[in-house]
Design a protein around this motif. Structure first.
Motif, PDB file in Angstrom:
ATOM      1  N   PRO A  30       3.429  12.438  35.551  1.00  0.00           N
ATOM      2  CA  PRO A  30       3.445  13.900  35.507  1.00  0.00           C
ATOM      3  C   PRO A  30       3.480  14.467  34.092  1.00  0.00           C
ATOM      4  CG  PRO A  30       4.993  13.105  37.151  1.00  0.00           C
ATOM      5  CD  PRO A  30       4.501  11.903  36.389  1.00  0.00           C
ATOM      6  N   THR A  31       4.128  13.753  33.186  1.00  0.00           N
ATOM      7  CA  THR A  31       4.165  14.207  31.791  1.00  0.00           C
ATOM      8  C   THR A  31       2.770  14.205  31.197  1.00  0.00           C
ATOM      9  OG1 THR A  31       6.411  13.339  31.525  1.00  0.00           O
ATOM     10  CG2 THR A  31       5.142  13.734  29.510  1.00  0.00           C
ATOM     11  N   VAL A  32       2.047  13.101  31.386  1.00  0.00           N
ATOM     12  CA  VAL A  32       0.679  13.011  30.858  1.00  0.00           C
ATOM     13  C   VAL A  32      -0.230  14.016  31.553  1.00  0.00           C
ATOM     14  CG1 VAL A  32      -1.331  11.483  30.640  1.00  0.00           C
ATOM     15  CG2 VAL A  32       0.956  10.624  30.108  1.00  0.00           C
ATOM     16  N   ASN A  33      -0.084  14.188  32.854  1.00  0.00           N
ATOM     17  CA  ASN A  33      -0.890  15.180  33.578  1.00  0.00           C
ATOM     18  C   ASN A  33      -0.682  16.579  33.015  1.00  0.00           C
ATOM     19  OD1 ASN A  33      -1.853  13.208  35.308  1.00  0.00           O
ATOM     20  ND2 ASN A  33      -0.383  13.677  36.920  1.00  0.00           N
ATOM     21  N   PHE A  34       0.577  16.949  32.804  1.00  0.00           N
ATOM     22  CA  PHE A  34       0.906  18.269  32.278  1.00  0.00           C
ATOM     23  C   PHE A  34       0.295  18.476  30.896  1.00  0.00           C
ATOM     24  CE2 PHE A  34       3.836  20.884  29.734  1.00  0.00           C
ATOM     25  CZ  PHE A  34       3.713  22.090  30.416  1.00  0.00           C
ATOM     26  N   LEU A  35       0.455  17.494  30.024  1.00  0.00           N
ATOM     27  CA  LEU A  35      -0.078  17.623  28.671  1.00  0.00           C
ATOM     28  C   LEU A  35      -1.602  17.620  28.665  1.00  0.00           C
ATOM     29  CD1 LEU A  35       2.460  15.360  26.775  1.00  0.00           C
ATOM     30  CD2 LEU A  35       2.325  17.863  26.757  1.00  0.00           C
ATOM     31  N   ALA A  36      -2.225  16.854  29.545  1.00  0.00           N
ATOM     32  CA  ALA A  36      -3.688  16.846  29.636  1.00  0.00           C
ATOM     33  C   ALA A  36      -4.193  18.220  30.061  1.00  0.00           C
ATOM     34  CB  ALA A  36      -4.157  15.768  30.606  1.00  0.00           C
ATOM     35  N   GLU A  37      -3.482  18.870  30.982  1.00  0.00           N
ATOM     36  CA  GLU A  37      -3.871  20.219  31.393  1.00  0.00           C
ATOM     37  C   GLU A  37      -3.731  21.204  30.234  1.00  0.00           C
ATOM     38  OE1 GLU A  37      -1.922  21.575  34.942  1.00  0.00           O
ATOM     39  OE2 GLU A  37      -2.270  19.653  35.942  1.00  0.00           O
ATOM     40  N   LEU A  38      -2.658  21.090  29.483  1.00  0.00           N
ATOM     41  CA  LEU A  38      -2.466  21.972  28.330  1.00  0.00           C
ATOM     42  C   LEU A  38      -3.544  21.752  27.274  1.00  0.00           C
ATOM     43  CD1 LEU A  38       1.389  21.904  27.652  1.00  0.00           C
ATOM     44  CD2 LEU A  38       0.034  23.782  28.577  1.00  0.00           C
ATOM     45  N   THR A  39      -3.928  20.504  27.100  1.00  0.00           N
ATOM     46  CA  THR A  39      -4.921  20.155  26.084  1.00  0.00           C
ATOM     47  C   THR A  39      -6.290  20.689  26.435  1.00  0.00           C
ATOM     48  OG1 THR A  39      -3.698  18.153  25.549  1.00  0.00           O
ATOM     49  CG2 THR A  39      -5.984  18.215  24.882  1.00  0.00           C
ATOM     50  N   GLY A  40      -6.634  20.638  27.715  1.00  0.00           N
ATOM     51  CA  GLY A  40      -7.958  21.095  28.129  1.00  0.00           C
ATOM     52  C   GLY A  40      -9.035  20.347  27.363  1.00  0.00           C
ATOM     53  N   ASP A  41      -9.941  21.090  26.737  1.00  0.00           N
ATOM     54  CA  ASP A  41     -11.005  20.483  25.932  1.00  0.00           C
ATOM     55  C   ASP A  41     -10.611  20.350  24.468  1.00  0.00           C
ATOM     56  OD1 ASP A  41     -12.688  20.264  28.118  1.00  0.00           O
ATOM     57  OD2 ASP A  41     -13.554  22.248  27.809  1.00  0.00           O
TER      58      ASP A  41
END
Length: 63
Positions: A30-41
């Motif tokens: 979930p931590t990586v998922n959350f940060l990946a969403e924040l990062t976007g492109d």
């Protein structure tokens, strides 16, 4: 209390222990998922990266 009270030799030995709860998929996923969403492109910068416990899977996801 100082940081030396928290980060002693015993804590250092356990820090990279892959069986530690901080490496569990229930925590890390979930931590990586959350940060990946924040990062976007865009890009992400992790401060105090340590061993890369979060940064490596994040890079694999968005890299």
């Amino acid at each position: 209390m100082t940081s030396s009270d928290l980060w002693d030799a015993d804590a250092a030995r356990r820090y990279d222990d892959a069986s530690s709860p901080m490496f569990s998929p229930e925590i890390l996923g979930p931590t990586v998922n959350f940060l990946a969403e924040l990062t976007g492109d865009g890009q992400a910068l992790e401060l105090a990266i340590g061993t890369g416990r979060v940064a490596v899977p994040l890079l694999e996801r968005v890299g």
